[in-house]
Motif scaffolding. Structure first.
Motif, PDB file in Angstrom:
ATOM      1  N   ARG A  11       0.826  -1.211   0.000  1.00  0.00           N
ATOM      2  CA  ARG A  11       0.000   0.000   0.000  1.00  0.00           C
ATOM      3  C   ARG A  11       0.853   1.250   0.000  1.00  0.00           C
ATOM      4  O   ARG A  11       0.542   2.241  -0.671  1.00  0.00           O
ATOM      5  CB  ARG A  11      -0.936   0.020   1.210  1.00  0.00           C
ATOM      6  CG  ARG A  11      -2.142  -0.863   1.103  1.00  0.00           C
ATOM      7  CD  ARG A  11      -3.248  -0.393   2.056  1.00  0.00           C
ATOM      8  NE  ARG A  11      -2.719   0.033   3.330  1.00  0.00           N
ATOM      9  CZ  ARG A  11      -2.448  -0.774   4.349  1.00  0.00           C
ATOM     10  NH1 ARG A  11      -2.670  -2.072   4.212  1.00  0.00           N
ATOM     11  NH2 ARG A  11      -1.982  -0.319   5.477  1.00  0.00           N
ATOM     12  N   SER A  12       1.915   1.244   0.760  1.00  0.00           N
ATOM     13  CA  SER A  12       2.779   2.421   0.835  1.00  0.00           C
ATOM     14  C   SER A  12       3.445   2.703  -0.504  1.00  0.00           C
ATOM     15  O   SER A  12       3.489   3.850  -0.967  1.00  0.00           O
ATOM     16  CB  SER A  12       3.833   2.230   1.930  1.00  0.00           C
ATOM     17  OG  SER A  12       4.636   3.387   2.060  1.00  0.00           O
ATOM     18  N   HIS A  16       2.730   6.081  -2.896  1.00  0.00           N
ATOM     19  CA  HIS A  16       3.789   7.031  -3.274  1.00  0.00           C
ATOM     20  C   HIS A  16       4.336   6.779  -4.672  1.00  0.00           C
ATOM     21  O   HIS A  16       4.999   7.661  -5.237  1.00  0.00           O
ATOM     22  CB  HIS A  16       4.941   6.954  -2.270  1.00  0.00           C
ATOM     23  CG  HIS A  16       4.570   7.331  -0.871  1.00  0.00           C
ATOM     24  ND1 HIS A  16       4.158   8.596  -0.522  1.00  0.00           N
ATOM     25  CD2 HIS A  16       4.541   6.590   0.276  1.00  0.00           C
ATOM     26  CE1 HIS A  16       3.902   8.634   0.776  1.00  0.00           C
ATOM     27  NE2 HIS A  16       4.121   7.428   1.280  1.00  0.00           N
ATOM     28  N   LEU A  17       4.099   5.556  -5.200  1.00  0.00           N
ATOM     29  CA  LEU A  17       4.729   5.140  -6.448  1.00  0.00           C
ATOM     30  C   LEU A  17       6.234   5.376  -6.381  1.00  0.00           C
ATOM     31  O   LEU A  17       6.864   5.876  -7.314  1.00  0.00           O
ATOM     32  CB  LEU A  17       4.096   5.859  -7.648  1.00  0.00           C
ATOM     33  CG  LEU A  17       2.636   5.490  -7.930  1.00  0.00           C
ATOM     34  CD1 LEU A  17       2.100   6.280  -9.121  1.00  0.00           C
ATOM     35  CD2 LEU A  17       2.489   3.990  -8.185  1.00  0.00           C
ATOM     36  N   SER A  18       6.784   5.014  -5.232  1.00  0.00           N
ATOM     37  CA  SER A  18       8.211   5.200  -4.978  1.00  0.00           C
ATOM     38  C   SER A  18       8.645   4.233  -3.888  1.00  0.00           C
ATOM     39  O   SER A  18       8.050   4.214  -2.807  1.00  0.00           O
ATOM     40  CB  SER A  18       8.500   6.642  -4.541  1.00  0.00           C
ATOM     41  OG  SER A  18       9.813   6.757  -4.021  1.00  0.00           O
ATOM     42  N   PHE A  19       9.673   3.427  -4.172  1.00  0.00           N
ATOM     43  CA  PHE A  19      10.193   2.514  -3.173  1.00  0.00           C
ATOM     44  C   PHE A  19      10.940   3.284  -2.085  1.00  0.00           C
ATOM     45  O   PHE A  19      10.883   2.926  -0.905  1.00  0.00           O
ATOM     46  CB  PHE A  19      11.129   1.495  -3.831  1.00  0.00           C
ATOM     47  CG  PHE A  19      10.402   0.375  -4.525  1.00  0.00           C
ATOM     48  CD1 PHE A  19      10.443  -0.913  -4.027  1.00  0.00           C
ATOM     49  CD2 PHE A  19       9.668   0.613  -5.682  1.00  0.00           C
ATOM     50  CE1 PHE A  19       9.775  -1.953  -4.661  1.00  0.00           C
ATOM     51  CE2 PHE A  19       8.995  -0.407  -6.324  1.00  0.00           C
ATOM     52  CZ  PHE A  19       9.045  -1.696  -5.815  1.00  0.00           C
ATOM     53  N   SER A  20      11.632   4.354  -2.470  1.00  0.00           N
ATOM     54  CA  SER A  20      12.411   5.107  -1.488  1.00  0.00           C
ATOM     55  C   SER A  20      11.503   5.862  -0.515  1.00  0.00           C
ATOM     56  O   SER A  20      11.750   5.886   0.690  1.00  0.00           O
ATOM     57  CB  SER A  20      13.359   6.090  -2.194  1.00  0.00           C
ATOM     58  OG  SER A  20      12.636   7.008  -3.005  1.00  0.00           O
ATOM     59  N   ARG A  21      10.418   6.461  -1.018  1.00  0.00           N
ATOM     60  CA  ARG A  21       9.501   7.181  -0.124  1.00  0.00           C
ATOM     61  C   ARG A  21       8.752   6.217   0.783  1.00  0.00           C
ATOM     62  O   ARG A  21       8.482   6.528   1.943  1.00  0.00           O
ATOM     63  CB  ARG A  21       8.527   8.016  -0.944  1.00  0.00           C
ATOM     64  CG  ARG A  21       9.181   9.213  -1.639  1.00  0.00           C
ATOM     65  CD  ARG A  21       8.154  10.113  -2.264  1.00  0.00           C
ATOM     66  NE  ARG A  21       7.296  10.720  -1.255  1.00  0.00           N
ATOM     67  CZ  ARG A  21       6.226  11.456  -1.538  1.00  0.00           C
ATOM     68  NH1 ARG A  21       5.892  11.661  -2.805  1.00  0.00           N
ATOM     69  NH2 ARG A  21       5.488  11.973  -0.588  1.00  0.00           N
ATOM     70  N   ALA A  23       9.999   3.450   1.871  1.00  0.00           N
ATOM     71  CA  ALA A  23      10.991   3.059   2.884  1.00  0.00           C
ATOM     72  C   ALA A  23      11.078   4.111   3.984  1.00  0.00           C
ATOM     73  O   ALA A  23      11.155   3.778   5.174  1.00  0.00           O
ATOM     74  CB  ALA A  23      12.359   2.869   2.217  1.00  0.00           C
ATOM     75  N   GLU A  24      11.049   5.386   3.601  1.00  0.00           N
ATOM     76  CA  GLU A  24      11.085   6.460   4.602  1.00  0.00           C
ATOM     77  C   GLU A  24       9.856   6.405   5.501  1.00  0.00           C
ATOM     78  O   GLU A  24       9.951   6.559   6.718  1.00  0.00           O
ATOM     79  CB  GLU A  24      11.166   7.819   3.904  1.00  0.00           C
ATOM     80  CG  GLU A  24      12.479   8.081   3.181  1.00  0.00           C
ATOM     81  CD  GLU A  24      12.450   9.391   2.433  1.00  0.00           C
ATOM     82  OE1 GLU A  24      11.440  10.124   2.542  1.00  0.00           O
ATOM     83  OE2 GLU A  24      13.427   9.698   1.731  1.00  0.00           O
ATOM     84  N   LEU A  27      10.043   3.350   7.822  1.00  0.00           N
ATOM     85  CA  LEU A  27      11.288   3.244   8.592  1.00  0.00           C
ATOM     86  C   LEU A  27      12.027   1.953   8.252  1.00  0.00           C
ATOM     87  O   LEU A  27      12.544   1.243   9.124  1.00  0.00           O
ATOM     88  CB  LEU A  27      11.008   3.319  10.098  1.00  0.00           C
ATOM     89  CG  LEU A  27      10.291   4.593  10.590  1.00  0.00           C
ATOM     90  CD1 LEU A  27      10.054   4.533  12.092  1.00  0.00           C
ATOM     91  CD2 LEU A  27      11.080   5.829  10.217  1.00  0.00           C
ATOM     92  N   LEU A  28      12.085   1.649   6.960  1.00  0.00           N
ATOM     93  CA  LEU A  28      12.797   0.481   6.454  1.00  0.00           C
ATOM     94  C   LEU A  28      13.881   0.937   5.484  1.00  0.00           C
ATOM     95  O   LEU A  28      13.896   2.092   5.031  1.00  0.00           O
ATOM     96  CB  LEU A  28      11.834  -0.457   5.711  1.00  0.00           C
ATOM     97  CG  LEU A  28      10.689  -1.087   6.514  1.00  0.00           C
ATOM     98  CD1 LEU A  28       9.750  -1.820   5.565  1.00  0.00           C
ATOM     99  CD2 LEU A  28      11.230  -2.042   7.572  1.00  0.00           C
ATOM    100  N   THR A  29      14.779   0.021   5.125  1.00  0.00           N
ATOM    101  CA  THR A  29      15.719   0.315   4.054  1.00  0.00           C
ATOM    102  C   THR A  29      15.020   0.046   2.722  1.00  0.00           C
ATOM    103  O   THR A  29      14.051  -0.727   2.651  1.00  0.00           O
ATOM    104  CB  THR A  29      16.961  -0.570   4.156  1.00  0.00           C
ATOM    105  OG1 THR A  29      16.586  -1.942   3.982  1.00  0.00           O
ATOM    106  CG2 THR A  29      17.651  -0.389   5.514  1.00  0.00           C
ATOM    107  N   GLN A  30      15.519   0.672   1.676  1.00  0.00           N
ATOM    108  CA  GLN A  30      14.904   0.447   0.375  1.00  0.00           C
ATOM    109  C   GLN A  30      15.025  -1.014  -0.067  1.00  0.00           C
ATOM    110  O   GLN A  30      14.068  -1.568  -0.614  1.00  0.00           O
ATOM    111  CB  GLN A  30      15.506   1.393  -0.669  1.00  0.00           C
ATOM    112  CG  GLN A  30      14.790   1.350  -2.002  1.00  0.00           C
ATOM    113  CD  GLN A  30      15.209   2.469  -2.928  1.00  0.00           C
ATOM    114  OE1 GLN A  30      15.622   3.535  -2.473  1.00  0.00           O
ATOM    115  NE2 GLN A  30      15.114   2.242  -4.234  1.00  0.00           N
ATOM    116  N   PRO A  31      16.180  -1.687   0.160  1.00  0.00           N
ATOM    117  CA  PRO A  31      16.245  -3.115  -0.196  1.00  0.00           C
ATOM    118  C   PRO A  31      15.209  -3.957   0.554  1.00  0.00           C
ATOM    119  O   PRO A  31      14.681  -4.924   0.002  1.00  0.00           O
ATOM    120  CB  PRO A  31      17.675  -3.506   0.193  1.00  0.00           C
ATOM    121  CG  PRO A  31      18.451  -2.237   0.073  1.00  0.00           C
ATOM    122  CD  PRO A  31      17.509  -1.172   0.527  1.00  0.00           C
TER     123      PRO A  31
END
Length: 307
Positions: A11-12, A16-21, A23-24, A27-31
């Protein structure tokens, strides 16, 4: 959260249509986000996101999954709320949207007061102009919209919870500072206004029209999309503006801005909460609604000299 964690990650990323956002937000890492999405795609046997061309988009499979992922979140929240209410408490997620004035100057204190008695409710909040918050409400992106003034629509219910007063703000050395002016004099000065769609602007234009000042006669020299922008522009000497009394308290205390009075101009407005038409909200949303309504009753008793 008692729901499937991979669906929460999905869902996140979808929002956001963004893995980096995502992750932010989580509170996870992008991997780690990538790993969770890969595991979910393996479960369904189809890709959920199209990662081509440097952009991310939902595939047909992802679009099909998203409404079910939202429903599972809602069911999880309902389960948490039901268990809490069985023990005389409220829990779960409360997603609020607020117009900018309310979101910046009023909502933080309301949330702090509410959480004193309902500490297990998790609150998220976003802000924008009144029109944007009503769109988010009808899109089910938020549970309650706190807006400036009533909105006459069949698809929402609106209830006032606070009276706000708007003031004419001028530079500290302005000739109108601490003086009363006639409404027609407003046409003589550059006027700074919020953008169209703003509840503040609508209230100001209606009040000026009632006082005999037509909007077309005003010298609107600049439109800004935030109250802080309006105040900074007035401090820079770019014009005068109307803002909520809540918004200008710090500048008045520091002496960087002053107020002027406009004879016969009534600029009181209501801050209201809006929710979709139908039954009154229950759970954490209902608890926050009751909290706001109780504040009205308490304020009314104080004004009448009651307990």
């Amino acid at each position: 959260m008692i729901e499937n964690f991979r669906l929460r990650v999905f869902r996140s990323v979808a929002r956001h249509l963004s893995f980096s956002r995502a992750a932010e937000e989580l509170l996870l890492t992008q991997p780690a986000v990538t790993q969770q999405i890969k595991a979910l795609e393996d479960e369904f046997g189809v890709p959920l996101f199209d990662r081509g061309g440097g952009r991310i988009a939902l595939t047909a499979g992802g679009q099909a999954l998203l409404p079910f992922a939202e429903k599972m979140r809602e069911i999880g929240d309902e389960a948490i709320a039901a268990v809490a209410e069985a023990n005389g408490h409220h829990a779960g997620t409360l997603e609020l949207g607020a117009s900018q004035t309310i979101g910046q100057y009023v909502l933080p204190n309301l949330i702090a007061e509410f959480l004193k008695t309902q500490p297990r409710v998790h609150i998220t909040a976003r802000s924008g102009n009144t029109g944007q918050m009503l769109e988010a409400l009808l899109a089910r992106q938020i549970h309650l919209a706190l807006i400036e003034g009533p909105e006459q629509r069949k698809d929402i219910r609106v209830e006032p919870f606070m009276v706000d007063h708007m003031e004419l703000v001028v530079p500290a050395g302005h000739e109108w500072a601490d003086h009363e002016i006639e409404p027609a004099m407003l046409a003589q000065q550059p006027l700074l206004m919020r953008e169209f769609g703003s509840g503040s602007r609508r209230v100001i234009e209606q009040a000026l029209t009632a006082a005999g000042v037509k909007p077309k006669d005003l010298r609107v020299s600049m439109e800004l999309d935030s109250t802080e922008g309006l105040l900074s522009a007035v401090e820079a000497g770019l014009g005068v503006t109307f803002v909520s009394r809540w918004a200008v308290r710090n500048q008045l205390a520091l002496g960087t801005l002053k107020l002027a009075r406009v004879r016969g101009l009534k600029l009181a407005r209501r801050f209201s909460m809006a929710y979709p038409a139908g039954p009154a909200p229950a759970g954490a949303v209902g608890a926050f609604r009751s909290f706001l309504l109780a504040r009205i009753e308490t304020t009314g008793r104080r004004r009448r000299g009651g307990a």
